[in-house]
Design an enzyme around this catalytic site. Structure first.
Site, PDB file in Angstrom:
ATOM      1  N   HIS A 152      17.624  84.278   8.474  1.00  0.00           N
ATOM      2  CA  HIS A 152      16.639  85.333   8.225  1.00  0.00           C
ATOM      3  C   HIS A 152      17.312  86.538   7.571  1.00  0.00           C
ATOM      4  O   HIS A 152      18.526  86.738   7.645  1.00  0.00           O
ATOM      5  CB  HIS A 152      15.952  85.761   9.527  1.00  0.00           C
TER       6      HIS A 152
ATOM      7  N   ASP B 290      21.663  83.090  12.707  1.00  0.00           N
ATOM      8  CA  ASP B 290      23.119  82.955  12.606  1.00  0.00           C
ATOM      9  C   ASP B 290      23.636  81.904  13.581  1.00  0.00           C
ATOM     10  O   ASP B 290      24.598  81.183  13.277  1.00  0.00           O
ATOM     11  CB  ASP B 290      23.818  84.304  12.828  1.00  0.00           C
TER      12      ASP B 290
END
Length: 526
Positions: free
Chosen positions: A113, A409
Site C-alpha cells: 500500500h 510490508d
C-alpha cells in the site's frame, strides 16, 4: 509486527547528533543517491520537491534496489527519504523488456500500500496534521487524480467479496484516521499503474474487450490496501468497466488462502521475534535514546516504547512536518524529539537486518509464509502457458493474464526473502514486485527453423517459457535463488520457467529436509 528496515547502519551516529532536522534534509539533497544512467536519457522534467520548491529530474535515471557497497556507511536519515518514496521525480520501469519477438503471456503484481497515516500516536504530542481527502489542488497530485475520484463513485457497479463491500473506496477524512491512506499514497499508485500501462501497451497484454476471467484483483480488508489497489488498477487501465471487475478479499496478510495452517512457520516467527527482542534490549545507545525521549515527553520509558514512536516520526519526516514537541507542563517536561534520536532508532533497525540475515530464522519463516502465494503464482503461469500452446484452442474467456495483489510490508518482506532477494531494500511505501511470463519464438535456443523436406512439415518446436522478476522496476531475476546460477550468456538471456516451478514445488523445502509444504509445516522439531 516485525520491525525490519534495510539501508541504515551505525556510522554517522556522531554526525547525525550534530545535525538539525533542516540541515539533515539539506544534507540528503546534496549527497549521492546512487543513480545509474540508462539509455536513452529523457529530457529534464520539473518536479515539486518535498519542501515545496521545484527541481529537475532526469527522466530515466533509476535508484538501485540493492544497496551499493559503501566505503563509508550511509546516513540513516538520508536513507529514510527513499522509504518515503515521495512521488516528485520521474522513474524508469524496466517491466516489459525482452528479446525481440518474445510474447508476453501474463503479469502478476504484488504491491505494498502507499503512504499512510501512522498506526500509533505518541502520547502527549499532537498528531501530525494531514488532510486525507483528495484534491488536485494539493501536492502531490497527478493528472489522473480527478478522473480517478469520479470513477470510484461508480464502484457500486463492481463485484465485491462481502468483507470489502463496506470498505470506503477513497480516503475521505479531513483529519486522517490511524492507518488511513493519504493523497500521497493514492498518487504513488496512480503513477505505478500508469508506469506499467506504458510498459505493457505494446505487448497487448489485455485486449480492449478483456473478459472478467482475464483479470484478478485481490486485497486485504484494510482500506489502505483496497484503495491502493484501486488507484494502481485505474492507473493501469483508466476508465475500466466496473461490471467486469471482481475485487476479492484475502483475510490473511500472507495471502495464504486455504493453506494458512503451518505450525512450523509460527515457531520460526516466534523465535525470530525473540531474537529481535534480545538484540534490541542489548543496544545501550538505543536504550539511552528511549530514556531521553521519554524524559522530554514526560513519559515512562516503557510507555514510549509501546507507542512505537518510529512509525509516527516517519510520517513527520515523509510529510515535511517538524518532529513533535511538548510545552512545559506540571511535570516539568518540555522540548522536542530530534532527528538524532530518529536516526538512532533507524540505525538499530538496520543492525537487526544484518543479524537477521546471518541467523536465518526469518528466511525459514518467509519460505513457509509465502509458499501458498508462490504456488498459486506458479499454477496461474502454468494455466496461461497451456492456454497458449501451439495448436490449442484457447479457453473461452481466456485465462488470468493480469493479477494484482494489494498487500502490506509484512507480506512483501517475506516474499523478497523467500525468493532469495535477501539484500533487497526493505519495501518502501508503494513498492511493487512483478512476475512476467514470456514465450520465445517457435525456433528454440535462437536457432532458425529447419526447412521441411520435400512434402514434409516443419518440425520446429513450440516456443519455450521464461520468467522475469522485477522489484520497483529493476530486473532482479538473476538475484533470485532459483536463477542465480543460470548462465545469462547462453542463447536464452531469460530465466527458464522450469527453474521457478522446480524451486516452488520441491527445492525450497530442502532447508527443512522436507519434500513438501505439508511435511515442512507439520514435522515435529527434533
Amino acid at each position: 509486527m516485525l520491525q525490519c528496515v534495510y539501508g541504515w547502519t551505525s556510522s554517522y551516529r556522531a554526525v547525525v547528533k550534530m545535525v538539525s532536522a533542516a540541515a539533515a534534509h539539506l544534507f540528503f539533497c546534496l549527497i549521492s543517491v546512487n543513480l545509474i544512467p540508462t539509455t536513452p536519457v529523457e529530457e529534464e522534467r520539473p518536479f515539486h520537491a518535498a519542501d515545496g520548491g521545484v527541481g529537475v529530474a532526469l527522466g530515466k535515471s533509476r535508484k538501485r534496489v540493492f544497496p551499493m557497497p559503501y566505503t563509508q556507511e550511509p546516513d540513516p536519515v538520508a536513507e529514510a527519504y527513499g522509504y518515503c518514496n515521495t512521488p516528485n521525480r520521474s522513474e524508469q520501469a524496466w517491466e516489459g523488456h525482452s528479446p525481440a519477438d518474445y510474447k508476453l503471456l501474463s503479469v502478476q503484481v504484488m504491491i505494498r500500500h502507499g503512504d499512510r497515516y501512522p498506526l500509533y500516536s505518541i502520547p502527549k504530542t499532537k498528531r501530525p496534521a494531514i488532510d486525507c481527502t483528495l484534491s488536485s489542488s494539493r501536492k502531490p497530485s497527478h493528472p489522473l487524480l480527478n478522473p480517478f475520484i469520479s470513477h470510484m463513485g461508480l464502484g457500486g457497479r463492481g463485484h465485491w467479496d462481502s468483507p470489502l463491500s463496506s470498505v470506503p473506496r477513497l480516503p475521505n477524512h479531513s483529519s486522517c484516521e490511524m492507518g488511513e491512506l493519504t493523497q500521497t499514497g493514492v498518487v504513488q499508485h496512480l503513477r505505478n499503474g500508469q508506469l506499467l500501462q506504458q510498459a505493457y501497451k505494446r505487448h497487448n497484454l489485455l485486449p480492449s474487450n478483456w473478459s472478467p476471467r482475464q483479470v484478478w484483483v485481490e486485497t486485504t480488508g484494510k482500506s489502505r490496501t483496497l484503495q491502493s489497489g484501486l488507484a494502481f488498477f485505474y492507473g493501469f487501465l483508466p476508465d475500466f468497466d466496473w461490471t467486469k471487475l471482481t475485487v476479492r478479499h484475502q483475510w490473511s496478510t500472507l495471502f495464504c488462502s486455504s493453506a494458512c495452517d503451518c505450525p512450523a512457520r509460527n515457531r520460526y516467527l516466534e523465535e525470530e521475534q525473540r531474537r529481535q527482542y534480545r538484540l534490541r534490549v542489548s543496544d545501550t545507545e538505543l536504550e539511552r535514546t528511549y530514556v531521553e525521549m521519554a524524559r522530554t515527553l514526560g513519559l515512562l520509558t516503557r510507555t514510549l516504547r509501546a507507542a512505537n514512536p518510529i512509525d509516527s516520526l516517519l510520517c513527520h519526516l515523509c510529510h515535511g512536518i517538524p518532529f513533535p514537541c511538548v510545552p512545559v507542563g506540571d511535570s516539568g517536561a518540555s522540548g522536542c524529539l530530534t532527528m538524532a534520536q530518529f536516526a538512532v532508532i533507524r540505525r538499530q533497525q538496520l543492525d537487526d537486518e544484518v543479524e537477521r540475515r546471518k541467523v536465518g530464522l526469518y528466511r525459514n519463516y518467509a519460505i513457509l509464509a509465502m509458499y501458498p502465494y508462490l504456488n498459486r503464482t506458479a499454477n496461474k503461469m502454468e494455466r496461461v502457458a497451456k492456454d497458449n500452446e501451439a495448436g490449442r484452442q484457447p479457453r473461452p474467456g481466456g485465462e488470468e493474464v493480469f493479477t494484482l495483489s494489494s498487500a502490506h510490508d509484512v507480506t512483501m518482506a517475506p516474499l523478497l526473502s523467500a525468493l532469495g532477494l535477501e539484500e533487497a531494500r526493505f519495501p518502501r511505501f508503494a513498492a511493487r514486485v512483478v512476475f512476467e511470463l514470456w514465450k520465445s519464438p517457435p525456433a528454440t535456443q535462437g536457432q532458425p527453423k529447419k526447412k521441411a523436406g520435400k512434402g514434409g512439415k516443419s518440425k520446429a518446436k513450440d516456443g519455450e517459457l521464461f520468467l522475469r522478476v522485477l522489484y520497483n522496476g529493476e530486473d532482479v531475476t538473476f538475484h533470485t535463488t532459483f536463477c542465480r546460477s543460470h548462465d545469462r550468456h547462453t542463447g536464452q538471456p531469460l530465466c527458464p520457467l522450469k527453474n521457478f516451478l522446480s524451486y516452488v514445488r520441491r527445492d525450497m523445502f530442502r532447508v527443512f529436509n522436507a519434500t513438501s509444504y505439508q511435511e515442512a509445516c507439520f514435522r515435529r522439531p527434533v
